[in-house]
Write a protein that holds these residues in place. Sequence first.
Motif, PDB file in Angstrom:
ATOM      1  N   ILE A 179       0.820  -1.209   0.000  1.00 31.69           N
ATOM      2  CA  ILE A 179       0.000   0.000   0.000  1.00 31.69           C
ATOM      3  C   ILE A 179       0.859   1.266   0.000  1.00 31.69           C
ATOM      4  O   ILE A 179       0.370   2.356  -0.318  1.00 31.69           O
ATOM      5  N   SER A 180       2.144   1.159   0.352  1.00 34.55           N
ATOM      6  CA  SER A 180       3.002   2.337   0.368  1.00 34.55           C
ATOM      7  C   SER A 180       3.469   2.728  -1.037  1.00 34.55           C
ATOM      8  O   SER A 180       4.065   3.797  -1.199  1.00 34.55           O
ATOM      9  N   ARG A 181       3.184   1.913  -2.017  1.00 31.71           N
ATOM     10  CA  ARG A 181       3.596   2.224  -3.387  1.00 31.71           C
ATOM     11  C   ARG A 181       2.463   2.927  -4.139  1.00 31.71           C
ATOM     12  O   ARG A 181       1.289   2.719  -3.859  1.00 31.71           O
ATOM     13  N   GLN A 182       2.847   3.717  -5.125  1.00 33.93           N
ATOM     14  CA  GLN A 182       1.881   4.416  -5.964  1.00 33.93           C
ATOM     15  C   GLN A 182       1.941   3.856  -7.383  1.00 33.93           C
ATOM     16  O   GLN A 182       3.026   3.670  -7.938  1.00 33.93           O
ATOM     17  N   GLU A 183       0.759   3.590  -7.942  1.00 32.61           N
ATOM     18  CA  GLU A 183       0.661   3.053  -9.297  1.00 32.61           C
ATOM     19  C   GLU A 183      -0.120   4.021 -10.182  1.00 32.61           C
ATOM     20  O   GLU A 183      -1.107   4.610  -9.742  1.00 32.61           O
ATOM     21  N   GLN A 184       0.342   4.136 -11.421  1.00 31.92           N
ATOM     22  CA  GLN A 184      -0.321   5.000 -12.390  1.00 31.92           C
ATOM     23  C   GLN A 184      -0.273   4.320 -13.766  1.00 31.92           C
ATOM     24  O   GLN A 184       0.795   3.866 -14.193  1.00 31.92           O
ATOM     25  N   THR A 185      -1.420   4.265 -14.431  1.00 26.94           N
ATOM     26  CA  THR A 185      -1.519   3.583 -15.731  1.00 26.94           C
ATOM     27  C   THR A 185      -2.027   4.561 -16.783  1.00 26.94           C
ATOM     28  O   THR A 185      -2.946   5.353 -16.527  1.00 26.94           O
ATOM     29  N   GLN A 186      -1.421   4.485 -17.980  1.00 29.77           N
ATOM     30  CA  GLN A 186      -1.841   5.342 -19.093  1.00 29.77           C
ATOM     31  C   GLN A 186      -1.659   4.613 -20.413  1.00 29.77           C
ATOM     32  O   GLN A 186      -0.880   3.664 -20.517  1.00 29.77           O
ATOM     33  N   PHE A 203       8.003   4.280  -5.510  1.00 32.20           N
ATOM     34  CA  PHE A 203       8.144   4.045  -4.072  1.00 32.20           C
ATOM     35  C   PHE A 203       9.516   4.543  -3.617  1.00 32.20           C
ATOM     36  O   PHE A 203      10.393   4.844  -4.431  1.00 32.20           O
ATOM     37  N   ILE A 204       9.679   4.617  -2.296  1.00 30.59           N
ATOM     38  CA  ILE A 204      10.936   5.047  -1.684  1.00 30.59           C
ATOM     39  C   ILE A 204      11.726   3.794  -1.298  1.00 30.59           C
ATOM     40  O   ILE A 204      11.226   2.940  -0.564  1.00 30.59           O
ATOM     41  N   ALA A 205      12.960   3.711  -1.768  1.00 32.28           N
ATOM     42  CA  ALA A 205      13.788   2.528  -1.507  1.00 32.28           C
ATOM     43  C   ALA A 205      14.222   2.493  -0.047  1.00 32.28           C
ATOM     44  O   ALA A 205      14.558   3.520   0.540  1.00 32.28           O
TER      45      ALA A 205
END
Length: 427
Positions: A179-186, A203-205
């Motif tokens: 849940i800490s990651r952000q996803e974007q689709t285009q 995400f932050i490593a």
Amino acid sequence: MAIDLSVVTFLIALMQGVFCKTWDVMLPQSIVGITESCVTVPCRFEVPNNEEANILLCSDGGIWKKGSLRGPVVFTAQSPYVNVMQGKIVGDLTKKNCTTIFNSLPKNYSDVYFFRLECLKLKYSFSNGVIINSRPELPPSLLTSVGQVSEGAQVRLQCSVPVPCSLLPPSITWLPQDISRQEQTQMQSVEDGRINMISTLTFIASADHHNRSISCSVSYPLTTGGSSRSSATTQRLNVLYAPRVTVATLSTSVPVPEGRVVTFTCWSDANPPVSHYTWYRTDSGKLTKMGEGELLILQVDQTDNETYLCEAQSQRGSQRSRPVSLEVNSTRGRCNSIAQASPYIICGVLLVLYILTVVVVVCKYQSISRRLKRIEVKEEHTNANLRTTSFASDYDQLQYPLSNTTPSPDVLIYENSVACKPPSEIF
């Protein structure tokens, strides 16, 4: 003057190329579609200038042929219900757009397909075709490589997959989910009219991401329901971070007898790995360096009764462990304790011996008593047998049997002479 004529000739040829249009069609060289799923064929065409008016009357004059220019017709816009390949021309033919969507791509229909205009005053087959391949699944997705990243840096991974049909776009899933990651689709169009779907994961490593694999899983929906078998592309992360979870341990339990050899061990997690370990001892709140290396070995005495810690160092930084206490027992103190406890030990030993002696005596007494009782019982049985024996029978057993033979003179006969006479002689 010759140069001026050549320039004029070139300009005339250029103007003719611009304003004199010819028959032409723009199609991708090849398209890969999912079997039993829809497929979109991008298509645009050009007609000569003198046919521009006729194309305005050609709204449903599109035809697709399979195999060759003279091959069988598999689709016609005028009779959509009798087509071998069901579909629809979604482009506007009057605007020279012949983009077509086939609803379900049959399994064995991989071939080259040609487009033809067949209207009231306009009939023409374009010589350029498009290769359509029907496959149960598409090649793996394209996943960007990030290489080495530092802890705390932002990471962007992109997963790109083709979209064979715009009506049924693929499904992209990032694994493992977080849940800490952000996803974007285009959606992104390419030069030949095809469409790609691009999903970006941000995400932050952190150190926890090191050596973990992130996968981009793709599946395509089918026209008949369900979806194709998913395929995945994996990227293993390489995160650089300073030493962490540094721990110092002691090889034995405390307290430790004076003179014994003990070993301290230091461990830490880091990438790149730890290059240097340093050991310290706390003396009245100050740190005294004791040695270097992963191990610290000491032969302890009373002066070593302190706390110890280690420091791990790498190219990314350093970290110290929590202190570990070392408790040393004096050998002389232990001897004094033993001497003080000696009287009690002797008393205890004597008490145990006394109890054992009493137990042995009691056991012997009980054994002798049981033996005497058994002897008394046997004597009672013997006396009873003697009292029940008949005296007559005993006397009979002592007499010699009568015999007709004359006894030997050596044998003395003690008989009652009166008892042996008949009754008539007695009286």
